[in-house]
Design an enzyme around this catalytic site. Sequence first.
Site, PDB file in Angstrom:
ATOM      1  N   LYS A  40       0.412  -1.108  -0.209  1.00  0.00           N
ATOM      2  CA  LYS A  40       0.288  -0.049  -0.040  1.00  0.00           C
ATOM      3  C   LYS A  40       1.046   1.531  -0.091  1.00  0.00           C
ATOM      4  O   LYS A  40       0.640   1.894  -0.791  1.00  0.00           O
ATOM      5  CB  LYS A  40      -1.202   0.288   1.502  1.00  0.00           C
ATOM      6  CG  LYS A  40      -1.994   1.443   1.292  1.00  0.00           C
ATOM      7  CD  LYS A  40      -2.490   1.016   2.353  1.00  0.00           C
ATOM      8  CE  LYS A  40      -1.765   1.239   4.116  1.00  0.00           C
ATOM      9  NZ  LYS A  40      -1.488   2.728   4.235  1.00  0.00           N
ATOM     10  N   ASN A  41       1.447   1.244   1.440  1.00  0.00           N
ATOM     11  CA  ASN A  41       3.039   2.426   1.158  1.00  0.00           C
ATOM     12  C   ASN A  41       3.638   2.794  -0.182  1.00  0.00           C
ATOM     13  O   ASN A  41       4.122   3.970  -0.077  1.00  0.00           O
ATOM     14  CB  ASN A  41       3.543   1.796   2.002  1.00  0.00           C
ATOM     15  CG  ASN A  41       2.594   1.880   3.849  1.00  0.00           C
ATOM     16  OD1 ASN A  41       1.467   2.733   3.598  1.00  0.00           O
ATOM     17  ND2 ASN A  41       2.935   2.057   4.422  1.00  0.00           N
ATOM     18  N   CYS A 137      -5.859   7.370   9.969  1.00  0.00           N
ATOM     19  CA  CYS A 137      -6.175   6.741  11.080  1.00  0.00           C
ATOM     20  C   CYS A 137      -5.668   8.032  12.111  1.00  0.00           C
ATOM     21  O   CYS A 137      -4.527   8.743  12.029  1.00  0.00           O
ATOM     22  CB  CYS A 137      -5.159   5.419  11.440  1.00  0.00           C
ATOM     23  SG  CYS A 137      -5.827   3.759  10.179  1.00  0.00           S
ATOM     24  N   ARG A 142      -0.052  12.882  13.455  1.00  0.00           N
ATOM     25  CA  ARG A 142       0.805  13.473  11.763  1.00  0.00           C
ATOM     26  C   ARG A 142       0.530  14.713  11.482  1.00  0.00           C
ATOM     27  O   ARG A 142      -0.053  14.977  10.345  1.00  0.00           O
ATOM     28  CB  ARG A 142      -0.022  12.199  11.624  1.00  0.00           C
ATOM     29  CG  ARG A 142       0.262  11.287  12.192  1.00  0.00           C
ATOM     30  CD  ARG A 142      -1.010  10.384  11.585  1.00  0.00           C
ATOM     31  NE  ARG A 142      -0.297   9.293  10.057  1.00  0.00           N
ATOM     32  CZ  ARG A 142      -0.712   8.638   9.259  1.00  0.00           C
ATOM     33  NH1 ARG A 142      -1.784   7.718  10.113  1.00  0.00           N
ATOM     34  NH2 ARG A 142       0.235   7.337   8.375  1.00  0.00           N
ATOM     35  N   ASP A 326       3.747   0.024  11.959  1.00  0.00           N
ATOM     36  CA  ASP A 326       2.445  -1.115  11.940  1.00  0.00           C
ATOM     37  C   ASP A 326       2.425  -2.891  12.328  1.00  0.00           C
ATOM     38  O   ASP A 326       1.590  -3.436  11.810  1.00  0.00           O
ATOM     39  CB  ASP A 326       2.779  -1.313  10.139  1.00  0.00           C
ATOM     40  CG  ASP A 326       2.367   0.444   9.719  1.00  0.00           C
ATOM     41  OD1 ASP A 326       1.387   0.862   9.737  1.00  0.00           O
ATOM     42  OD2 ASP A 326       3.394   0.980   9.492  1.00  0.00           O
ATOM     43  N   ARG A 434      -8.922  -0.475   3.762  1.00  0.00           N
ATOM     44  CA  ARG A 434      -7.813   0.102   3.618  1.00  0.00           C
ATOM     45  C   ARG A 434      -6.358  -0.110   3.148  1.00  0.00           C
ATOM     46  O   ARG A 434      -5.632   0.048   1.980  1.00  0.00           O
ATOM     47  CB  ARG A 434      -7.288   1.894   4.775  1.00  0.00           C
ATOM     48  CG  ARG A 434      -8.463   2.631   4.550  1.00  0.00           C
ATOM     49  CD  ARG A 434      -8.377   3.566   5.583  1.00  0.00           C
ATOM     50  NE  ARG A 434      -6.570   3.943   5.448  1.00  0.00           N
ATOM     51  CZ  ARG A 434      -6.020   4.295   5.814  1.00  0.00           C
ATOM     52  NH1 ARG A 434      -5.665   4.085   7.144  1.00  0.00           N
ATOM     53  NH2 ARG A 434      -5.011   5.024   5.129  1.00  0.00           N
TER      54      ARG A 434
END
Length: 454
Positions: A40-41, A137, A142, A326, A434
């Site tokens: 995803k990243n 999230c 952030r 994570d 997600r």
Amino acid sequence: MNTLLSDSASTPAGGGNTGQTLRIRGGRPLRGRVEVKGAKNLATKAMVAALLGETASILRDVPDISDVHVVRSLLEVHGVHVEDLEDGVLRLDPSGAVSAHMEEIDAHAGASRIPILFCGPLLHLLGQAFIPDLGGCRIGDRPIDFHLDALRSFGAIVDKLPSGIRLSAPGGLHGANIELPYPSVGATEQVLLTAVRAKGTTELRNAAIEPEIMDLIAVLQKMGAIISYEPNRVIFIEGVESLRGYDHRAIFDRNEAASWAAAALATDGDIFVGGAKQQEMLTFLNVFRKVGGDFDIAEDGIRFRRGGPLKPVMVETDVHPGFMTDWQQPLIVALTQAEGESVVHETVYENRLGFTRALVQMGADIVVHPDGIASSERRVPRRALEQAAVINGPTPLHGADVVVPDLRGGYSYVIAALAAEGESTVRNIGIIRRGYEKFLEKLTDLGADFDVTE
């Protein structure tokens, strides 16, 4: 028998009530094989990078997750033609790129933080960019200040409006000397996506060096960028006049791979994760082995299972090559079944241990120290925002009614419910989509017993 709803159902990108609920009957090990696609990243950032090319790009192993859907919608709003060539393969043609209205961007972005990364490419392409209020999230502060300060260093003018942020570059963008106060992944991506077409040379110090960052650098180099990585987190970028499209296969999603590995530990299961690679998971694999897990490395993936009774560990999250933030949430579920006291020091986000309240509700013995814990065994420098969780085990888990708070926390709730005795209700599961492709189908393939309701 499981009742499945489509995993590709529309889902708010960064939160909100998705309406879907899992009813899970736990107490059975997860066994079988799952496949992981591109990270995803990386996939979402490579899609943004396609804006920089003068020709079309092809991205392979793209996961079918809601974050990818958000970026696709944002690209299409800006006039990029996105085409599905086959499953997991996208063709992105930026030749028709245009400005988009703030309302359109806001409508498609949802609560995603991805729009901030559009700024550099759009400033090069159109001379202006708009981004709405940013979400993501709810795992801590952030800030986007790193991003905005970097863009200002390149010559961008930043105007904060009630509805978002407007950026312009009437004189174009130029190279800059930038030192990040923290090796932020997002800010490093911002600098890379902006510097490759800026006039002159950019020196970025204290950069993030995650594998996904290196894969993004590989994407940009394929496009014609000149980027060199130096020791001590220093990256040099020589700006070029133009870039072309790329053809690239995304690096595998090591976060998803680690999540399934933790699921094997928590449920005393046996899971083969197809597509997982050893090199990018060395740090995780070391901790997995210390906890009592066993694994087999194959050409096409990694098999994860318990190697005996689970043992307590001390873990400190950190930027790469440290233990990823994570990874700690799914691991904590497994640590509730370890024999003794484990400590997890969370040094990246200040609110990422809030998910443990639901695990306590399910029978776990977890105490969160909001100011962290000093220890002579610590190797990662302490940060003002850090927290620590002390987990005592083993404690039997039992069913409960819980609400998904964020992506990794939500996955952890599902795994805890699968490891628990009795029935659990896990609400707001759409957030999990997600970052986890075909999540419900994978649970079914592994033998999980659950139903889905709206």
